[in-house]
Write an enzyme that holds these catalytic residues in place. Structure first.
Site, PDB file in Angstrom:
ATOM      1  N   ASP A 294      38.144  31.730   5.421  1.00 50.63           N
ATOM      2  CA  ASP A 294      38.202  30.346   5.870  1.00 50.63           C
ATOM      3  C   ASP A 294      38.329  29.456   4.616  1.00 50.63           C
ATOM      4  O   ASP A 294      38.228  29.919   3.476  1.00 50.63           O
ATOM      5  CB  ASP A 294      36.988  29.997   6.724  1.00 50.63           C
ATOM      6  CG  ASP A 294      37.291  28.825   7.657  1.00 50.63           C
ATOM      7  OD1 ASP A 294      38.266  28.087   7.405  1.00 50.63           O
ATOM      8  OD2 ASP A 294      36.550  28.627   8.649  1.00 50.63           O
TER       9      ASP A 294
HETATM   10  C1  BGC Z   1      38.144  25.799   9.868  1.00 48.57           C
HETATM   11  C2  BGC Z   1      39.078  26.832  10.437  1.00 48.57           C
HETATM   12  C3  BGC Z   1      40.512  26.402  10.250  1.00 48.57           C
HETATM   13  C4  BGC Z   1      40.764  26.128   8.787  1.00 48.57           C
HETATM   14  C5  BGC Z   1      42.195  25.736   8.488  1.00 48.57           C
HETATM   15  C6  BGC Z   1      38.529  25.366   8.479  1.00 48.57           C
HETATM   16  O1  BGC Z   1      37.785  24.278   8.057  1.00 48.57           O
HETATM   17  O2  BGC Z   1      36.838  26.318   9.872  1.00 48.57           O
HETATM   18  O3  BGC Z   1      38.802  27.033  11.794  1.00 48.57           O
HETATM   19  O4  BGC Z   1      41.370  27.393  10.754  1.00 48.57           O
HETATM   20  O5  BGC Z   1      39.909  25.086   8.378  1.00 48.57           O
HETATM   21  O6  BGC Z   1      42.511  24.509   9.042  1.00 48.57           O
END
Ligand code: BGC
Length: 766
Positions: A294
């Site tokens: 993430d």
């Molecule tokens: C979130 C994810 C997301 C990623 C990319 C993160 O802050 O936890 O769910 O896919 O950002 O946007």
């Protein structure tokens, strides 16, 4: 000891993946090894040859570039030229094409970039939030959502979506409960598989398809106190029985990527978690795709304050510095690093120092290339920007989105006032009554507020001349502000009451703004924000008009204070672009609501976490008896509305539960039959639900577990028999050593139309 185990698991996986990649899988293998056999056919053999061929030509630097995943704000032409692996959140097809041309034509090996985006419940045609769509108990609804979302995403050049979000959650305070299918692992699993299949099709190299990425591995839905990113501590049996099943279902359905989570489980962060990424995902489940971290989750492994603040945020304190974080993430199973750049920046030095291995780097790159080949990117890397717009917001997609709203709406209460007669004079009242922005929910993709049909517009489409008064305004502002939730004044209440008085029937639209749920949007109070309860009270008590409360929100709300006074309550969640039309369909009876709650609604926030599939205790809850598992200040043990609950404009009877046999061997199966009749006076949908309970087991089993559901449409007077099949995947469970066990003894089966189902039958597992 720990290091040895880690090294062994990592080495075993790397060796096996390499063997598979070479098409050499020994005939005699241990069961762990067997789990790694490729499940795909001969087509993949040729892909493996191409992957190996390409890998053989890559320099270390090029390999480390493939492992790097950059955001739209980070990516430069130079990164593309250097052979960066992935880019996310960039959705302009011109720019995507431009970067792809650079990657393919100007990088040394011409490896295309994988472009990704959070298409969670739609790209441009925004569907109801996943918690809402889960209320449909209808895999077709989420299939429509992901089929259309994939087509619209692919049309701008995206080839991966960071969806489905499959985090089971008992935490109504957590803002991200909006993004998955609620508190039940089975419902989450069925819907996750449907989303994956719809987005990927049978072959995601198709120009309308994308590869999916179930997230966030794992147990991200249970942060302590409901605060996003917070720590989680749980037993192995809970992890496997409650939180992992939707991931497994998504992987089995073909998902070829997955995202590790921000949170730590038992002290081990998701993106440094050998147990979930290496042992379970890549080992037991034989996943041969790649895991991306993430957002900055690799940097966050570092202790605070960070040795080098330029390398992004810090926190978990399981790595001393950037190099240590990069090594830990890679060694425990991360194949692609999002936003932070530790593996790329320090890979060479880590390899030289023996802290990471060449085999593991190759394994990660092989996984990434494998997905890119499967995605067809090497054959057809470009998008046609001129056709990107044609794929968006098509009339058919809007029809499906409208249908999804109708199917996702849950009727929580009805004192006989709904459906309304559209020929009467309707007033729409409330802060969300004429709102477009919030209807899109917390992940709006590339949805545009202007695309949204507000409730007022939808109502006017069916009840021309409907009037409107806002009553008060909710706030989109970030706290701290003076009035962070808004609706802090009753100045507009008199106008609201007058507007209600002048009409024959009232729709009162209240709830949350979209900023109040989603990522980093926990609430410690889950009542209706601001003075909305008072607004309902005023409008209901000052007029004698029928008032239907329509809720727009991203989490279960505590409705104890309004449930008695509101004559009717419809839970519409954040319904997406077709909000107004879809909700008006239900209010005026074009659509008979048949949705059910995928999550328990507590009476007050103090009951959270409250969920139907809890374990029993030695002192089962009784509100009137001391020395029991109760709250002394809540005269009930139940939530206000239980999981699986939802009403209709007609009535149903679920009856006659019977089983095809009264005993079964551990590998056998049996059928449960249930009759469902429409006993009312209009056509409608009922969701027949089947639960089981294992009353005596080596570890205490949940009082109910959903193991089957079917949404059926019945004409008035019609009866149908629904059949469910149960086997060991239903009556077995994981114990605390991570073993799946099927124990002999009685299993109770319950059928009905909510988790309170009490019609029962039993069978014996021999
Ligand atoms: C979130 C994810 C997301 C990623 C990319 C993160 O802050 O936890 O769910 O896919 O950002 O946007």
């Amino acid at each position: 000891m720990r290091l040895t185990l880690k090294a062994t698991v990592a080495a075993l996986l790397v060796a096996l993946t390499a063997a598979i990649a070479g098409g050499v899988v020994a005939a005699t293998q241990s069961s762990d090894e067997a789990a790694l056999q490729p499940t795909r056919g001969p087509a993949d053999r040729s892909i493996e040859r191409k992957v190996n061929n390409l890998l053989g030509q890559m320099t270390l630097e090029e390999k480390l570039q493939q492992i790097q995943l950059l955001s739209d704000g980070q990516i430069t032409d130079e990164d593309a030229r250097n052979g960066v692996g992935g880019v996310f959140s960039l959705t302009d097809p011109q720019r995507i094409n431009q970067l792809q041309h650079i990657a393919v034509e100007e990088s040394r090996l011409g490896i295309p970039i994988l472009f990704a985006f959070d298409t969670i419940h739609g790209f441009r045609t925004i569907f109801p939030i996943p918690l809402g769509a889960a209320s449909s108990f209808d895999p077709d609804v989420v299939s429509d959502d992901h089929r259309i979302g994939a087509r619209e995403s692919a049309a701008v050049g995206l080839k991966q979506i960071y969806s489905p979000m499959v985090d089971v959650s008992h935490e109504a305070r957590w803002g991200r409960i909006a993004e998955a299918a609620g508190e039940d692992p089975y419902l989450n699993s069925v819907l996750a598989a449907a989303r994956v299949k719809a987005a990927q099709g049978s072959d995601y190299s198709d120009k309308r398809k994308v590869v999916t990425s179930p997230k966030h591995l794992a147990a991200y839905g249970e942060p302590e106190g409901g605060r996003d990113y917070n720590t989680t501590d749980m037993s192995e049996q809970r992890l496997r029985n409650l939180y992992l099943p939707p991931f497994k279902a998504a992987i089995d359905a073909g998902a070829d990527t997955s995202m590790c989570s921000f949170n730590a489980i038992n002290g081990v962060p998701g993106c440094a978690n050998e147990h979930t990424m290496l042992e379970i995902l890549k080992g037991e489940w034989g996943f041969d795709g790649f895991v991306e971290s993430d957002y900055t989750a690799v940097a966050e492994l570092r202790a605070c304050p960070p040795v080098n603040p330029d390398e992004g945020p810090c926190g978990h304190g399981v790595a001393e510095d950037g190099p240590a974080a990069g090594a830990l993430a890679l060694n425990t199973g991360v194949d692609s690093e999002m936003v932070s750049t530790n593996i790329r920046d320090f890979g060479e030095e880590l390899l030289a120092d023996g802290r990471i291995s060449q085999e593991r780097i190759d394994d990660a790159v092989r996984r990434i290339l494998r997905v890119k080949f499967r995605a067809g990117l090497f054959d057809d890397p470009y998008v046609n920007p001129d056709r990107a717009d044609d794929a968006q917001l098509r009339p058919g997609a809007l029809r499906q989105a409208r249908r999804a709203v109708g199917r996702s709406t849950v009727l929580l209460k009805n004192d006989g006032i709904l459906p309304f007669d559209p020929s009467l004079k309707t007033a729409v009242i409330g802060p969300l009554g004429d709102n477009q922005h919030d209807m899109l929910g917390p992940w709006w993709g590339r949805g545009d507020d202007d695309d949204v049909v507000s409730l007022l517009t939808g109502v006017r489409g069916q009840s021309p001349g409907a009037t409107f008064a806002q009553g008060c305004t909710l706030s989109n502002a970030e706290p701290p502000t003076e009035d962070p939730e808004g609706c802090g004044s009753d100045a507009g209440f008199a106008e609201a009451v007058a507007t209600a008085e002048a009409a024959d029937q009232v729709i009162l639209a209240v709830g949350e703004t979209r900023e109040m749920s989603g990522e980093a949007a926990a609430r410690s109070n889950i009542d209706l924000p601001g003075m909305q309860e008072q607004l309902i009270e005023e409008v209901v008590s000052a007029t004698d008009k029928p008032v239907a409360v329509v809720l727009f929100n991203g989490r279960p709300l505590a409705l104890e204070n309004i449930v008695d006074s509101a004559p009717a309550i419809l839970e519409a969640w954040f319904p997406g672009v077709q909000a107004g039309h879809g909700v008006a369909d239900v209010v005026f009876g074009e659509v008979n609501p048949g949705g059910k709650l995928p999550v328990s609604f507590p009476r007050r926030v103090g009951q959270v976490p409250i969920y139907y599939n809890h374990e029993p205790t030695g002192r089962p809850c009784d509100p009137n008896v001391k020395w029991n598992s109760r709250y002394r200040d809540i005269p009930s043990c139940d939530p206000l509305f239980e999981f699986g609950f939802g009403l209709s404009y007609t009535t149903f009877e679920v009856s006659n539960l019977r089983l095809s046999r009264d005993s079964v061997g551990p590998n056998g199966s049996l059928q449960a039959f249930v009759d469902v009749s429409n006993t009312g006076d209009r056509r409608g949908d009922e969701v027949v639900q089947l639960y089981i309970h294992d009353p005596v087991a080596s570890i205490s089993q949940p009082v109910r577990r959903l193991r089957g559901f079917e949404r059926v449409r019945l004409a008035r007077g019609e009866t149908r028999t629904v059949t469910f099949t149960l086997d060991k995947s239903d009556f077995g469970f994981y114990d605390n050593s991570g073993e799946f066990v099927v124990e002999p003894g009685r299993i109770d089966v319950y059928a009905g139309n909510s988790s309170k189902a009490d019609m029962s039958a039993s069978f014996e597992v021999r």
